[in-house]
Design an enzyme around this catalytic site. Structure first.
Site, PDB file in Angstrom:
ATOM      1  N   PHE A   1     -19.359  -3.327   8.110  1.00 14.29           N
ATOM      2  CA  PHE A   1     -18.536  -2.253   8.681  1.00 14.29           C
ATOM      3  C   PHE A   1     -19.372  -1.176   9.349  1.00 14.29           C
ATOM      4  CE2 PHE A   1     -13.936  -2.682   8.056  1.00 14.29           C
ATOM      5  CZ  PHE A   1     -13.968  -4.004   7.636  1.00 14.29           C
TER       6      PHE A   1
ATOM      7  N   ALA B   1     -20.479  -0.583  15.715  1.00 13.05           N
ATOM      8  CA  ALA B   1     -19.955   0.480  16.585  1.00 13.05           C
ATOM      9  C   ALA B   1     -19.177  -0.149  17.732  1.00 13.05           C
ATOM     10  CB  ALA B   1     -21.104   1.314  17.120  1.00 13.05           C
TER      11      ALA B   1
ATOM     12  N   ASN C   1      -9.616   1.566   1.853  1.00 11.15           N
ATOM     13  CA  ASN C   1      -9.402   1.588   3.303  1.00 11.15           C
ATOM     14  C   ASN C   1      -9.958   2.863   3.929  1.00 11.15           C
ATOM     15  OD1 ASN C   1      -8.326  -0.911   3.326  1.00 11.15           O
ATOM     16  ND2 ASN C   1      -6.256  -0.330   3.910  1.00 11.15           N
TER      17      ASN C   1
ATOM     18  N   PHE D   1      -6.226  -6.670  -1.192  1.00 15.37           N
ATOM     19  CA  PHE D   1      -7.288  -6.236  -0.276  1.00 15.37           C
ATOM     20  C   PHE D   1      -7.488  -7.260   0.842  1.00 15.37           C
ATOM     21  CE2 PHE D   1      -8.098  -4.727  -4.595  1.00 15.37           C
ATOM     22  CZ  PHE D   1      -8.111  -3.352  -4.384  1.00 15.37           C
TER      23      PHE D   1
ATOM     24  N   THR E   1       0.860  -1.186   0.000  1.00 14.78           N
ATOM     25  CA  THR E   1       0.000   0.000   0.000  1.00 14.78           C
ATOM     26  C   THR E   1       0.900   1.242   0.000  1.00 14.78           C
ATOM     27  OG1 THR E   1      -1.659  -1.217   1.221  1.00 14.78           O
ATOM     28  CG2 THR E   1      -1.857   1.178   1.251  1.00 14.78           C
TER      29      THR E   1
ATOM     30  N   CYS F   1      -3.206  -1.230   9.123  1.00 14.49           N
ATOM     31  CA  CYS F   1      -3.600  -0.686   7.815  1.00 14.49           C
ATOM     32  C   CYS F   1      -4.486   0.557   7.915  1.00 14.49           C
ATOM     33  CB  CYS F   1      -4.320  -1.766   7.018  1.00 14.49           C
ATOM     34  SG  CYS F   1      -3.306  -3.246   6.832  1.00 14.49           S
TER      35      CYS F   1
HETATM   36  C1  UGA Z   1      -8.108  -3.842   6.227  1.00 15.15           C
HETATM   37  C2  UGA Z   1      -9.089  -3.882   5.052  1.00 15.15           C
HETATM   38  O1  UGA Z   1     -10.359  -4.343   5.513  1.00 15.15           O
HETATM   39  C3  UGA Z   1      -8.566  -4.793   3.951  1.00 15.15           C
HETATM   40  O2  UGA Z   1      -9.436  -4.777   2.838  1.00 15.15           O
HETATM   41  C4  UGA Z   1      -7.188  -4.309   3.523  1.00 15.15           C
HETATM   42  O3  UGA Z   1      -6.630  -5.137   2.511  1.00 15.15           O
HETATM   43  C5  UGA Z   1      -6.266  -4.318   4.723  1.00 15.15           C
HETATM   44  O4  UGA Z   1      -6.811  -3.454   5.749  1.00 15.15           O
HETATM   45  C6  UGA Z   1      -4.920  -3.824   4.292  1.00 15.15           C
HETATM   46  O5  UGA Z   1      -4.764  -2.632   4.012  1.00 15.15           O
HETATM   47  O6  UGA Z   1      -3.998  -4.650   4.099  1.00 15.15           O
HETATM   48  P1  UGA Z   1      -7.594  -5.447   8.294  1.00 15.15           P
HETATM   49  O7  UGA Z   1      -6.593  -4.428   8.726  1.00 15.15           O
HETATM   50  O8  UGA Z   1      -7.243  -6.882   8.325  1.00 15.15           O
HETATM   51  O9  UGA Z   1      -8.055  -5.140   6.784  1.00 15.15           O
HETATM   52  O10 UGA Z   1      -8.837  -5.237   9.245  1.00 15.15           O
HETATM   53  P2  UGA Z   1     -10.408  -4.951   9.088  1.00 15.15           P
HETATM   54  O11 UGA Z   1     -11.155  -6.220   9.064  1.00 15.15           O
HETATM   55  O12 UGA Z   1     -10.656  -3.987   8.010  1.00 15.15           O
HETATM   56  O13 UGA Z   1     -10.682  -4.254  10.492  1.00 15.15           O
HETATM   57  C7  UGA Z   1     -10.008  -3.059  10.827  1.00 15.15           C
HETATM   58  C8  UGA Z   1     -10.456  -2.556  12.168  1.00 15.15           C
HETATM   59  O14 UGA Z   1     -11.767  -2.040  12.091  1.00 15.15           O
HETATM   60  C9  UGA Z   1     -10.466  -3.605  13.282  1.00 15.15           C
HETATM   61  O15 UGA Z   1      -9.896  -3.022  14.434  1.00 15.15           O
HETATM   62  C10 UGA Z   1     -11.934  -3.882  13.484  1.00 15.15           C
HETATM   63  O16 UGA Z   1     -12.248  -4.290  14.782  1.00 15.15           O
HETATM   64  C11 UGA Z   1     -12.544  -2.537  13.160  1.00 15.15           C
HETATM   65  N1  UGA Z   1     -13.966  -2.598  12.743  1.00 15.15           N
HETATM   66  C12 UGA Z   1     -14.303  -3.254  11.611  1.00 15.15           C
HETATM   67  C13 UGA Z   1     -14.925  -1.943  13.490  1.00 15.15           C
HETATM   68  O17 UGA Z   1     -14.623  -1.317  14.530  1.00 15.15           O
HETATM   69  N2  UGA Z   1     -16.232  -1.977  13.088  1.00 15.15           N
HETATM   70  C14 UGA Z   1     -16.600  -2.642  11.953  1.00 15.15           C
HETATM   71  O18 UGA Z   1     -17.799  -2.623  11.643  1.00 15.15           O
HETATM   72  C15 UGA Z   1     -15.622  -3.293  11.215  1.00 15.15           C
END
Ligand code: UGA
Length: 474
Positions: free
Chosen positions: A280, A283, A239, A174, A143, A291
């Site tokens: 997503f 809350a 992101n 992704f 990225t 990331c």
């Molecule tokens: C994220 C993106 O979702 C991927 O598509 C991307 O490829 C990746 O970053 C990257 O740049 O490599 P990731 O970091 O594994 O993936 O985590 P997510 O599943 O996106 O969650 C990120 C954060 O958001 C976590 O702390 C999660 O708990 C939080 N979250 C997620 C919420 O607080 N609420 C939600 O509804 C969803």
């Protein structure tokens, strides 16, 4: 099928090494991204080499040991090693000789000014470039700030030998931690940023395996061909959008708390609108990890450089909303424990708090910028005696924050606690028996920082339950 059979007519001369079938691949950087891709593409039948500067990591991977947790990956690495299709090395000459297409998978950490640090990208390109000969393709996956691919082209030109014809392409990834194997084998889209037909066709051949798998499963993977800048931006834009969606619902959570509404029901109702969608919108204590937080800051920094800073200034607010959720838990802890706030905020000296969760999300051992640990540090900083328990992230958390107390088991963390904070939605916590835990604690007060517990069950077991974005106290 013969190599030449795959080529379109009009290509000069016999098949170049890069036109081998299936193309041999190298992944530069064997962190979470490079290792997952390397193992999955070995599984799809490619000869694959993972290159890394860290000899300890390479030795561990070569022995089939993963330095991080990712469901299903260890098995693929072992299968790749056993088949002889997957190798790891620290020698760029070996990677250059053993692969026709090289994928750049190194990290782009945050610099102190918020921008992306491209030091590892430069080092990886300069390491491989002098060993490249003939026609090769270097594909960016890391990225990066928009404009990086063109810069890499210039770097390559400077460092490759005269007989090398090295092209650059950009193919963002992704992957979601905890889901990465499936995200590589079953991507929901493939974005190809390339200048020429040869690069695009080479990437078609690289992606043949995932297309075939999709066809077998009755799916089709959309392929979007773009210029470099668009391909680079797709990733950070995706992101940034996800981060914005999370902060949006967390902003609504603040409003719900003020108005006496329930953000979980609000999110459910919003999610039924197909234009909004249900994903997503959970809350809680917000987003963390390696990331989302760094990518929204890097995007702002790059946009400023491009003179378009105003366009993404809202991302600063997205970041602030996210940080505020962490502080909200500290504030709630002070209120629920009936502490007298000091001039610098809640004063929790003399209280014992169980923090359940350390990783930034469940099914991962990654504690980078984890909201759970940030909250644990805030509570500790306010004087509370904190005991953190996480099913997988304990060792990493201990290493990064040795000042906090840790427990080896859920029950041990909760024993004698005045307050329990659930900050990562591990299944173990969601399924914990509130009645059994009630017998262990000193005070039956729980803050559900991920809105993941069964409120009714916890209330029935005598707990004072408090979610984020929901005012009522059961
Ligand atoms: C994220 C993106 O979702 C991927 O598509 C991307 O490829 C990746 O970053 C990257 O740049 O490599 P990731 O970091 O594994 O993936 O985590 P997510 O599943 O996106 O969650 C990120 C954060 O958001 C976590 O702390 C999660 O708990 C939080 N979250 C997620 C919420 O607080 N609420 C939600 O509804 C969803």
């Amino acid at each position: 099928m013969s190599e030449s059979g795959l080529l379109e007519s009009g290509l000069p001369g016999p098949a170049a090494p890069a036109d081998r079938e299936p193309p041999r691949l190298s992944f530069l950087g064997t962190g979470y991204l490079g290792t997952t891709y390397a193992a999955c593409y070995a599984e799809l039948g490619h000869q694959v080499i993972g290159l890394d500067v860290d000899p300890v990591k390479v030795a561990a991977l070569a022995a089939g040991q993963l330095p991080f947790h990712e469901p299903g990956l260890a098995e693929l690495v072992r299968r790749g090693l056993d088949s002889g299709r997957l190798r790891f090395t620290t020698d760029p000459a070996v990677a250059a000789a053993g692969a026709d297409v090289h994928f750049l998978c190194v990290g782009t950490p945050q610099r102190p000014d918020g921008g992306a640090d491209l030091g590892q990208v430069a080092a990886a390109v300069q390491a491989i470039a002098p060993h490249l000969h003939g026609r090769t393709l270097l594909v960016g996956k890391s990225t990066v700030p928009v404009g990086t691919a063109e810069w890499i082209e210039r770097l390559l030109r400077k460092h490759v030998p005269d007989d090398a014809d090295a092209e650059v392409a950009w193919c963002p990834e992704f992957l979601q931690e905890g889901h990465a194997v499936d995200d590589v084998l079953r991507p929901d889209r493939i974005v190809v940023g390339a200048r020429g037909e040869w690069a695009r066709r080479t990437l078609d051949r690289v992606h043949r395996g995932v297309h075939e798998l999709a066809a077998r499963e009755g799916r089709e993977i959309p392929v979007l061909e773009t210029d470099f800048a668009t391909a680079e931006l797709v990733k950070t834009a995706a992101n940034a959008f996800l981060a914005t969606k999370i902060s949006f619902i967390n902003a609504m959570a603040e409003l719900c708390e003020a108005a006496g509404a329930d953000v979980a029901r609000l999110a459910e109702a919003l999610g039924h609108d197909e234009r909004i969608g249900p994903h997503f919108l959970r809350a809680g204590v917000g987003f963390g990890g390696g990331c989302l937080p760094k990518d929204i800051r890097a995007l702002q920094s790059r946009a400023e450089q491009l003179g378009a800073g105003a366009a993404v200034r809202f991302l600063h607010e997205v970041d602030l909303i996210n940080q505020r959720r962490r502080e909200r838990v500290l504030q709630l802890a002070g209120e629920l424990l009936d502490c007298v706030a000091g001039p610098a905020g809640p004063e929790l000296t003399g209280t014992r708090i169980a923090v359940l969760g350390a990783t930034f999300k469940p099914d991962s051992d990654d504690v980078r910028d984890a909201p759970a640990l940030a909250v644990a540090r805030l509570l500790h900083g306010a004087g509370a005696q904190v005991r953190v328990y996480d099913p997988l992230g304990g060792a990493n958390a201990r290493r990064s924050h040795p000042e906090l107390g840790y427990a080896e088991r859920l029950e041990q963390a909760c024993a004698g606690a005045d307050l329990v904070c659930v900050l990562t939605e591990w299944q173990e916590f969601r399924e914990a028996d509130p009645a059994a835990l009630a017998r262990l604690v000193n005070g039956r007060i729980v803050i559900d920082g991920r809105n993941c517990l069964d409120r009714g069950a916890w209330g029935a077991a005598g707990w004072t339950y408090r979610g984020l974005g929901w005012k009522e106290v059961a």
